[in-house]
Design a protein around this motif. Structure first.
Motif, short mmCIF file in Angstrom:
data_model
loop_
_atom_site.label_atom_id
_atom_site.label_comp_id
_atom_site.label_asym_id
_atom_site.label_seq_id
_atom_site.Cartn_x
_atom_site.Cartn_y
_atom_site.Cartn_z
N GLU A 260 0.15 34.12 -6.13
CA GLU A 260 1.04 33.30 -7.11
C GLU A 260 2.13 34.69 -7.65
O GLU A 260 3.01 34.30 -8.29
CB GLU A 260 0.37 32.88 -8.23
CG GLU A 260 -0.69 31.58 -7.91
CD GLU A 260 -1.77 32.02 -7.82
OE1 GLU A 260 -2.74 31.12 -7.91
OE2 GLU A 260 -2.31 33.10 -7.35
N GLU B 3 8.40 26.50 -12.45
CA GLU B 3 7.00 26.30 -11.95
C GLU B 3 6.60 27.60 -11.19
O GLU B 3 5.58 28.33 -11.32
CB GLU B 3 7.26 25.02 -10.89
CG GLU B 3 5.98 24.87 -10.10
CD GLU B 3 5.91 23.94 -9.08
OE1 GLU B 3 4.72 23.70 -8.23
OE2 GLU B 3 6.94 23.38 -8.75
N THR B 4 7.41 28.43 -10.59
CA THR B 4 7.18 29.64 -9.98
C THR B 4 6.57 30.80 -10.94
O THR B 4 5.81 31.62 -10.86
CB THR B 4 8.34 29.96 -8.86
OG1 THR B 4 8.43 29.16 -7.89
CG2 THR B 4 8.19 31.75 -8.46
N ARG C 117 3.28 29.87 -12.64
CA ARG C 117 2.03 30.18 -11.80
C ARG C 117 1.76 31.66 -11.59
O ARG C 117 0.72 31.87 -11.56
CB ARG C 117 2.52 29.52 -10.21
CG ARG C 117 2.23 28.10 -10.31
CD ARG C 117 2.13 27.81 -8.64
NE ARG C 117 2.93 28.54 -7.69
CZ ARG C 117 4.10 27.86 -7.35
NH1 ARG C 117 4.29 26.74 -7.65
NH2 ARG C 117 4.67 28.58 -6.52
N ASP D 4 -2.53 32.14 -12.77
CA ASP D 4 -3.22 32.11 -11.40
C ASP D 4 -4.42 31.49 -11.34
O ASP D 4 -5.44 31.19 -12.28
CB ASP D 4 -3.22 33.60 -10.77
CG ASP D 4 -4.50 34.28 -11.65
OD1 ASP D 4 -5.69 34.28 -11.03
OD2 ASP D 4 -4.01 35.11 -12.51
#
Length: 323
Positions: free
Chosen positions: A54, A199-200, A203, A207
């Motif tokens: 992530e 969202e990226t 994350r 993790d």
């Protein structure tokens, strides 16, 4: 650095931690600075974070440096590489290898607030680069930049997106302080994580394996070790969320129940309500024009701007100019 100097720095660091704990944990909205994550254990946890699927920033920045380190060496002709926040990672070695191959590098100066993390990093570099002078500096790069040695021209590397841990006013002050210790024509190599989809981002800071959660809680273990506190890190949940207004990620620790923590080394007893937060990190994300504007305002001229293939992370090379 002599043993007397080291002991003086140890006292300074402990006093600074004590001051931060007193100020941050008595505030209406509790906070702690992220620099206290990084004792030896915290540094190991962060190295694990950088390998998580992530966590894209390290891979993205490494991609840039793998392609551009030779250009950094050629542009700067640096005799000294200064790294703010010590590390023995592949990214540092990419720069060391390129500057060594260019034939100008004489010394590597890592600076870190954690003596143990610094010692490990310096020992690893010394072993792998036996012809290089390695001069570790124990200190806080927000306060002790005047301690940095090295023959000009120097390139100061501040990588990993750590610049995002400063609030905007603090960031401006920090960049000016770097400019103030550099001579005209010396260099700053700066890594900045870029704005992208929430969202990226979320994350990357929360993790699935829980490594970032352990890293976040490590600040409580540092306070226990250095100030004799009785935090139970398992009584705090890790929280990470994207603040779209400020364009930063916030990491927090949330008390699972009502508790009271004793911190003898800071002469404090700190109550926590159930659900109360400690903000432990802000990680600002940047846009290219904003990075250039901030560098210019601090007295730097942007000479090179690079991104990875997915344009997730930016690396800038800036030259100090006459104030």
């Amino acid at each position: 650095m002599t043993e007397a100097d080291l002991e003086s720095h140890r006292r300074d660091v402990t006093a600074e931690l004590r001051a931060d704990v007193r100020e941050g944990l008595t505030a209406d909205q509790k906070w702690l600075p992220p620099k206290w994550f990084y004792d030896a254990e915290g540094s190991k946890l962060f190295e694990k974070i950088t390998a998580l699927p992530e966590y894209y920033p390290t891979r993205s920045e490494r991609e840039v440096l793998a392609r551009r380190a030779a250009e950094v060496a050629g542009q700067t002709g640096a005799h000294t590489l200064v790294e703010l926040g010590s590390g023995s990672s592949e990214k540092t070695r990419l720069l060391l290898d390129a500057l060594t191959a260019h034939g100008t590098l004489e010394a590597f100066v890592p600076m870190d607030v954690s003596e143990s993390a610094l010692a490990e990093a310096a020992a690893a570099i010394t072993a792998d680069y036996p012809k290089l002078e390695v001069r570790g500096v124990v200190g806080d790069f927000t306060q002790h930049l005047q301690l940095l040695p090295g023959t000009a021209p120097r390139v100061v590397a501040f990588l990993g997106g750590t610049i995002g841990n400063f609030l905007p006013g603090e960031r401006a002050e920090f960049l000016r302080s770097v400019r103030d210790v550099l001579g005209e024509g010396e260099w700053l190599l700066l890594g900045t994580d870029l704005v992208k989809d929430p969202e990226t981002l979320e994350r990357a800071y929360d993790d699935a394996a829980g490594v970032t959660a352990a890293f976040n809680r490590n600040v409580l273990r540092v306070i226990n070790a250095e100030l004799g506190a009785d935090f139970d890190p398992d009584e705090f949940d890790h929280v990470a969320h994207w603040d779209a207004e400020h364009e930063w990620i916030e990491m927090r620790l949330r008390a699972r129940r009502r508790i009271e923590v004793r911190i003898p080394g800071a002469d404090l007893i700190v109550p926590f309500a159930e659900g109360e937060h400690i903000r432990t990190e802000v990680s600002a994300k940047f846009r290219p024009d904003g990075v250039e504007a901030e560098l210019n305002a601090a007295g730097f001229a942007l000479e090179r701007w690079w991104t990875d293939s997915q344009e997730r992370f930016g690396v800038s090379l800036a030259r100090s100019v006459r104030a």
